[in-house]
Design an enzyme around this catalytic site. Sequence first.
Site, PDB file in Angstrom:
ATOM      1  N   LYS A 132       0.802  -1.223   0.000  1.00 61.53           N
ATOM      2  CA  LYS A 132       0.000   0.000   0.000  1.00 61.53           C
ATOM      3  C   LYS A 132       0.840   1.281   0.000  1.00 61.53           C
ATOM      4  CE  LYS A 132      -4.503  -1.397   0.614  1.00 61.53           C
ATOM      5  NZ  LYS A 132      -4.398  -2.761   1.087  1.00 61.53           N
TER       6      LYS A 132
ATOM      7  N   THR B 296      -8.231   9.693   4.704  1.00 67.20           N
ATOM      8  CA  THR B 296      -8.544   8.422   4.082  1.00 67.20           C
ATOM      9  C   THR B 296      -9.276   7.507   5.047  1.00 67.20           C
ATOM     10  OG1 THR B 296      -7.706   6.662   2.671  1.00 67.20           O
ATOM     11  CG2 THR B 296      -6.455   7.127   4.676  1.00 67.20           C
TER      12      THR B 296
ATOM     13  N   SER C  77      -8.818  -0.262   6.366  1.00 63.42           N
ATOM     14  CA  SER C  77      -8.819  -1.333   7.360  1.00 63.42           C
ATOM     15  C   SER C  77      -7.426  -1.525   7.921  1.00 63.42           C
ATOM     16  CB  SER C  77      -9.337  -2.631   6.746  1.00 63.42           C
ATOM     17  OG  SER C  77      -8.468  -3.044   5.725  1.00 63.42           O
TER      18      SER C  77
ATOM     19  N   ASN D  59      -3.703  -1.228   6.453  1.00 62.03           N
ATOM     20  CA  ASN D  59      -2.444  -1.034   5.748  1.00 62.03           C
ATOM     21  C   ASN D  59      -2.403   0.246   4.913  1.00 62.03           C
ATOM     22  OD1 ASN D  59      -1.250  -3.296   6.812  1.00 62.03           O
ATOM     23  ND2 ASN D  59      -1.934  -4.652   5.166  1.00 62.03           N
TER      24      ASN D  59
ATOM     25  N   ASP E  65       3.924 -17.230 -16.904  1.00 62.72           N
ATOM     26  CA  ASP E  65       2.739 -17.823 -17.531  1.00 62.72           C
ATOM     27  C   ASP E  65       1.469 -17.455 -16.775  1.00 62.72           C
ATOM     28  OD1 ASP E  65       4.080 -19.428 -19.618  1.00 62.72           O
ATOM     29  OD2 ASP E  65       5.021 -20.361 -17.866  1.00 62.72           O
TER      30      ASP E  65
ATOM     31  N   GLY F  17      -8.846  -7.226  -2.796  1.00 69.27           N
ATOM     32  CA  GLY F  17      -9.880  -6.683  -1.928  1.00 69.27           C
ATOM     33  C   GLY F  17     -10.728  -5.762  -2.794  1.00 69.27           C
TER      34      GLY F  17
ATOM     35  N   LEU G 217      -4.593  -3.349  -6.202  1.00 62.26           N
ATOM     36  CA  LEU G 217      -3.367  -4.106  -6.491  1.00 62.26           C
ATOM     37  C   LEU G 217      -3.552  -4.935  -7.757  1.00 62.26           C
ATOM     38  CD1 LEU G 217      -0.504  -4.996  -5.603  1.00 62.26           C
ATOM     39  CD2 LEU G 217      -1.599  -6.835  -4.307  1.00 62.26           C
TER      40      LEU G 217
ATOM     41  N   GLU H  84      -9.669 -13.828  -3.891  1.00 63.26           N
ATOM     42  CA  GLU H  84     -10.311 -13.198  -2.737  1.00 63.26           C
ATOM     43  C   GLU H  84     -10.855 -14.257  -1.793  1.00 63.26           C
ATOM     44  OE1 GLU H  84     -13.521 -10.691  -4.117  1.00 63.26           O
ATOM     45  OE2 GLU H  84     -14.312 -12.297  -5.370  1.00 63.26           O
TER      46      GLU H  84
ATOM     47  N   GLY I 272     -16.247 -13.595   0.834  1.00 62.21           N
ATOM     48  CA  GLY I 272     -16.555 -12.314   0.192  1.00 62.21           C
ATOM     49  C   GLY I 272     -16.122 -12.327  -1.254  1.00 62.21           C
TER      50      GLY I 272
ATOM     51  N   ASP J  47     -17.198 -10.962  -3.968  1.00 62.03           N
ATOM     52  CA  ASP J  47     -17.859  -9.938  -4.787  1.00 62.03           C
ATOM     53  C   ASP J  47     -17.108  -9.666  -6.094  1.00 62.03           C
ATOM     54  OD1 ASP J  47     -16.055  -8.694  -2.684  1.00 62.03           O
ATOM     55  OD2 ASP J  47     -16.246  -7.063  -4.123  1.00 62.03           O
TER      56      ASP J  47
ATOM     57  N   LYS K  14      10.571 -18.658   6.171  1.00 69.56           N
ATOM     58  CA  LYS K  14      10.918 -17.729   7.265  1.00 69.56           C
ATOM     59  C   LYS K  14      10.301 -16.354   7.045  1.00 69.56           C
ATOM     60  CE  LYS K  14      13.155 -21.354   7.821  1.00 69.56           C
ATOM     61  NZ  LYS K  14      12.348 -22.432   8.447  1.00 69.56           N
TER      62      LYS K  14
ATOM     63  N   SER L 264       1.175  -9.901  -0.411  1.00 70.81           N
ATOM     64  CA  SER L 264       0.829  -8.481  -0.367  1.00 70.81           C
ATOM     65  C   SER L 264       1.188  -7.775   0.929  1.00 70.81           C
ATOM     66  CB  SER L 264      -0.661  -8.310  -0.653  1.00 70.81           C
ATOM     67  OG  SER L 264      -1.420  -9.080   0.260  1.00 70.81           O
TER      68      SER L 264
ATOM     69  N   ASN M  60       1.450  -7.558   7.991  1.00 70.75           N
ATOM     70  CA  ASN M  60       1.066  -6.903   9.244  1.00 70.75           C
ATOM     71  C   ASN M  60       0.000  -7.707   9.976  1.00 70.75           C
ATOM     72  OD1 ASN M  60       2.814  -4.720   8.944  1.00 70.75           O
ATOM     73  ND2 ASN M  60       1.375  -3.677   7.585  1.00 70.75           N
TER      74      ASN M  60
HETATM   75  C1  LIG Z   1      -5.190  -3.757   0.873  1.00 72.22           C
HETATM   76  C2  LIG Z   1      -4.622  -5.107   0.875  1.00 72.22           C
HETATM   77  C3  LIG Z   1      -5.024  -6.064  -0.054  1.00 72.22           C
HETATM   78  C4  LIG Z   1      -6.111  -5.804  -1.082  1.00 72.22           C
HETATM   79  O1  LIG Z   1      -5.729  -4.765  -1.960  1.00 72.22           O
HETATM   80  P1  LIG Z   1      -6.808  -4.055  -2.892  1.00 72.22           P
HETATM   81  O2  LIG Z   1      -6.025  -3.059  -3.675  1.00 72.22           O
HETATM   82  O3  LIG Z   1      -7.849  -3.436  -2.010  1.00 72.22           O
HETATM   83  O4  LIG Z   1      -7.399  -5.124  -3.730  1.00 72.22           O
HETATM   84  C5  LIG Z   1      -4.400  -7.293  -0.050  1.00 72.22           C
HETATM   85  N1  LIG Z   1      -3.451  -7.583   0.873  1.00 72.22           N
HETATM   86  C6  LIG Z   1      -3.038  -6.700   1.794  1.00 72.22           C
HETATM   87  C7  LIG Z   1      -1.987  -7.103   2.759  1.00 72.22           C
HETATM   88  C8  LIG Z   1      -3.606  -5.421   1.832  1.00 72.22           C
HETATM   89  O5  LIG Z   1      -3.202  -4.550   2.740  1.00 72.22           O
END
Ligand SMILES: *Cc1c(COP(=O)(O)O)cnc(C)c1O
Length: 320
Positions: free
Chosen positions: A54, A76, A79, A81, A173, A180, A184, A205, A209, A211, A274, A305, A308
């Site tokens: 992020k 902003t 949730s 990050n 490939d 979310g 990303l 996802e 959820g 969606d 690790k 991604s 934390n």
């Molecule tokens: C925000 C976040 C996502 C999802 O990212 P989006 O851009 O909302 O799809 C995935 N993994 C982590 C660790 C995040 O902080």
Amino acid sequence: MLHLPHYDDVCAAAERLHGQAHRTPVLTSRTANQELGAQVFFKCENLQRTGAFKFRGAFNALARFDAQQRRTGVVTFSSGNHGQAIALAAKLLGLPATVLMPLDTPASKIAATKHYGGEVVLYDRYRDDREQICRDLSEQQGLTLIPPFDHPDVIAGQGTAVKELLEEVGALDALFVCTGGGGLLAGSALAARALAPQCKVYGVEPQAGNDAQQSLRTGAIVHIATPKTIADGAQTQHLGEYTFAIIRREVDDIFTVTDGQLVDCMRFFAARMKLVVEPTGCLGFAAAREMKSEFQGQRVGVVISGGNVDLERYCALLSA
Ligand SMILES: *Cc1c(COP(=O)(O)O)cnc(C)c1O
């Protein structure tokens, strides 16, 4: 008409991020390669500044503020990050940041956001309309709203991780990306289409959820109630206008995984590589494991991604 970001914008973001974001490592694991029967490349954004990708989108968006926007600052909702990322990026660029966070956000994420100098405002994620609270703050105090995913500069910034991955390891490939709100995934798809046009791009996802999966398959943004899942970074109710427009055009499919599969992956990353990875950060690998029969002998990218997670929660999840 939406002005969708392009790969050029991902490149411009990469220049802005140079020297500010870490160029995170790409790790491999023989055990993962053996298990999947493929060559797997993990892009480790759990090792990014603030512990998640992020920071890329947040810094890119704030770096584009004009003098007036810098003076009044940014607001902003997040949730976790994205809030930390905005707080650190704002500090580095010398502008004030207000971050709206759900009451049930992990304590480590609230503390980190405050530590980076952000002002934290808490709300009830099951009752309050966070976007409305945010809009009020931006109207009353002149703050610029930078949402966690549905913004061209945020999407372009997030795309820089996969740009780095593909520049480092060459064409892939298939690519698995945690999803979310789709920032990303959209940014990753822009980078992949430019640098590895044949690469299949998959979003992943939580099953609770799905969606984004429903949206891609029906061709319109599907809204759901806040899903109950351990993947707190993917508890979004819907894709954004910008993210959906790009995902619809560029993404091959979206898969879902269960919370149990996420925990298995957390354990794998800890024991074998690790790496401390938060539940949401495991989405991509969890789906890749599940679909291994599809890409025997191929080259597969997985974005980790973020990392934390409160240590007590981490231990509780791993020992359950
Ligand atoms: C925000 C976040 C996502 C999802 O990212 P989006 O851009 O909302 O799809 C995935 N993994 C982590 C660790 C995040 O902080």
